[in-house]
Design a protein around this motif. Structure first.
Motif, PDB file in Angstrom:
ATOM      1  N   ASP A 266      28.835 -25.980  41.679  1.00 43.05           N
ATOM      2  CA  ASP A 266      29.874 -25.514  40.747  1.00 43.05           C
ATOM      3  C   ASP A 266      30.413 -26.674  39.911  1.00 43.05           C
ATOM      4  OD1 ASP A 266      29.613 -22.922  41.604  1.00 43.05           O
ATOM      5  OD2 ASP A 266      31.302 -23.005  43.006  1.00 43.05           O
ATOM      6  N   THR A 267      30.496 -27.856  40.506  1.00 44.25           N
ATOM      7  CA  THR A 267      31.006 -29.006  39.750  1.00 44.25           C
ATOM      8  C   THR A 267      30.002 -29.486  38.699  1.00 44.25           C
ATOM      9  OG1 THR A 267      30.113 -30.690  41.278  1.00 44.25           O
ATOM     10  CG2 THR A 267      32.289 -29.766  41.791  1.00 44.25           C
ATOM     11  N   GLN A 268      28.721 -29.168  38.902  1.00 45.16           N
ATOM     12  CA  GLN A 268      27.681 -29.596  37.967  1.00 45.16           C
ATOM     13  C   GLN A 268      27.413 -28.570  36.864  1.00 45.16           C
ATOM     14  OE1 GLN A 268      26.392 -32.811  38.612  1.00 45.16           O
ATOM     15  NE2 GLN A 268      28.056 -32.620  40.096  1.00 45.16           N
ATOM     16  N   GLU A 269      27.908 -27.354  37.066  1.00 43.03           N
ATOM     17  CA  GLU A 269      27.550 -26.264  36.162  1.00 43.03           C
ATOM     18  C   GLU A 269      27.957 -26.491  34.704  1.00 43.03           C
ATOM     19  OE1 GLU A 269      27.634 -21.393  36.139  1.00 43.03           O
ATOM     20  OE2 GLU A 269      29.254 -22.480  37.153  1.00 43.03           O
ATOM     21  N   PRO A 270      29.165 -26.955  34.407  1.00 45.99           N
ATOM     22  CA  PRO A 270      29.543 -27.127  32.992  1.00 45.99           C
ATOM     23  C   PRO A 270      28.571 -28.040  32.226  1.00 45.99           C
ATOM     24  CG  PRO A 270      31.481 -27.255  34.388  1.00 45.99           C
ATOM     25  CD  PRO A 270      30.302 -27.248  35.307  1.00 45.99           C
ATOM     26  N   GLU A 271      28.208 -29.173  32.822  1.00 51.22           N
ATOM     27  CA  GLU A 271      27.296 -30.090  32.144  1.00 51.22           C
ATOM     28  C   GLU A 271      25.908 -29.467  31.999  1.00 51.22           C
ATOM     29  OE1 GLU A 271      25.552 -34.659  32.530  1.00 51.22           O
ATOM     30  OE2 GLU A 271      26.954 -33.862  34.021  1.00 51.22           O
TER      31      GLU A 271
END
Length: 318
Positions: A266-271
């Motif tokens: 989830d922390t990697q999803e935006p990038e």
């Protein structure tokens, strides 16, 4: 309040610490196991492992081979009240002092496996195992040569827990599937086993030799020469091991970060979505839209079947 969210593992540690300090859990009482923590609080196994690791670090609990994790010492907080007195002068039956069990090779290896299962291979040391058993570190060296010797015996013990049948199924594919899945089960139950097991510098793990004999016998009976059969065996072994090493590394990563794999993703999803928005990766974009759940068991099974398809073609040509 600084507005920062308290990690889930910290909240669970706080709850169990409270139970110990108030006497709700008394010295010697079992604390919830990692599996019980995952069920009760709905967290991943690695998070549950981190909870018990933190409580051990604080000296509040200790692992007892064959029993589990128990409260280590009298809590500093309010006591639960005096326990009934027992004693011979008042006619009651005196409680006999506990006599420590004799130190044996089996107890040492069992304690080491318990530490590795709960906290990972990095937590295993001669000093730590001695502390779990309540003995001097040097006393272990009367039974094991060094840590490498201990590790070999640990691997031997956990592989021997679930041996292969006496007879292999007649169908070669069924027989190989059985051996590979049983090995995968060992890796699953003991995440430290895969990274500990070396293919290039194989340890003398006696309980693993039946796997080699099984694979050689099954393939050789179908006309495969022993050299090729052993190469196929190593291919399948290293395939299962290669996937299984992710079990231990994921546990370590979650313990350090406090995030399970889904939370980390989830922390990697935006990038990731920002990169996909460029239009350079249309296939990945369609996959991301549809969704993909990484399941190591399914990944293992898929690859196993493809490898066996390849062996089937080799047998047909032979």
């Amino acid at each position: 309040m600084d507005g920062k969210a308290v990690p889930r593992y910290s909240r669970i540690v706080g709850e169990l610490r409270r139970r110990i300090e108030t006497g709700e859990l008394a010295p010697g009482d079992r604390v919830p196991s990692t599996r019980e923590i995952t069920r009760q609080w709905g967290v991943a196994m690695a998070t549950a492992t981190k909870v018990l690791t933190e409580l051990r670090r604080e000296g509040m609990v200790r692992a007892v081979p064959g029993v589990g994790t128990v409260v280590a010492a009298a809590p500093a907080g309010p006591a639960r009240g005096p326990r009934p007195a027992t004693a011979g002068r008042q006619g009651g039956r005196a409680e006999a002092p506990s006599v420590p069990s004799a130190l044996t090779l089996g107890r040492i290896v069992t304690a080491a496996v318990a530490v590795a299962d709960a906290e990972g291979l990095a937590a295993v040391s001669m000093r730590r195992v001695a502390a779990e058993l309540g003995v001097a570190t040097m006393s272990l060296y009367r039974h094991v040569t060094d840590k490498d010797d201990l590790l070999t015996r640990m691997m031997d013990m956990v592989i021997a827990e679930h041996p292969l049948p006496a007879e292999a199924p007649e169908d070669w594919r069924v027989a190989i599937e059985l051996a590979c899945r049983r090995l995968w089960d060992r890796f699953r139950r003991h995440p430290w086993l895969a990274p500990a097991l070396s293919v290039t510098r194989p340890q003398m793990v006696i309980s693993a030799l039946p796997y080699s004999e099984w694979m050689l016998s099954v393939l050789h009976s179908r006309g495969v020469d022993l050299h090729t059969a052993f190469t196929a065996h190593l291919m399948l072994l290293n395939y299962a091991r290669g996937i299984a090493v992710n079990l231990e590394s994921e546990r370590e990563a979650e313990a350090y970060s406090g995030l399970d794999s889904e939370q980390w993703m989830d922390t990697q999803e935006p990038e990731f979505l920002e990169i996909l928005a460029t239009g350079r990766f249309p296939a990945l974009t369609r996959l991301a839209t549809a969704g993909y759940d990484l399941d190591l068991d399914a990944l293992f099974e898929f690859g196993l079947q493809r490898l066996l398809d390849g062996l089937a073609a080799l047998l047909d040509r032979g």
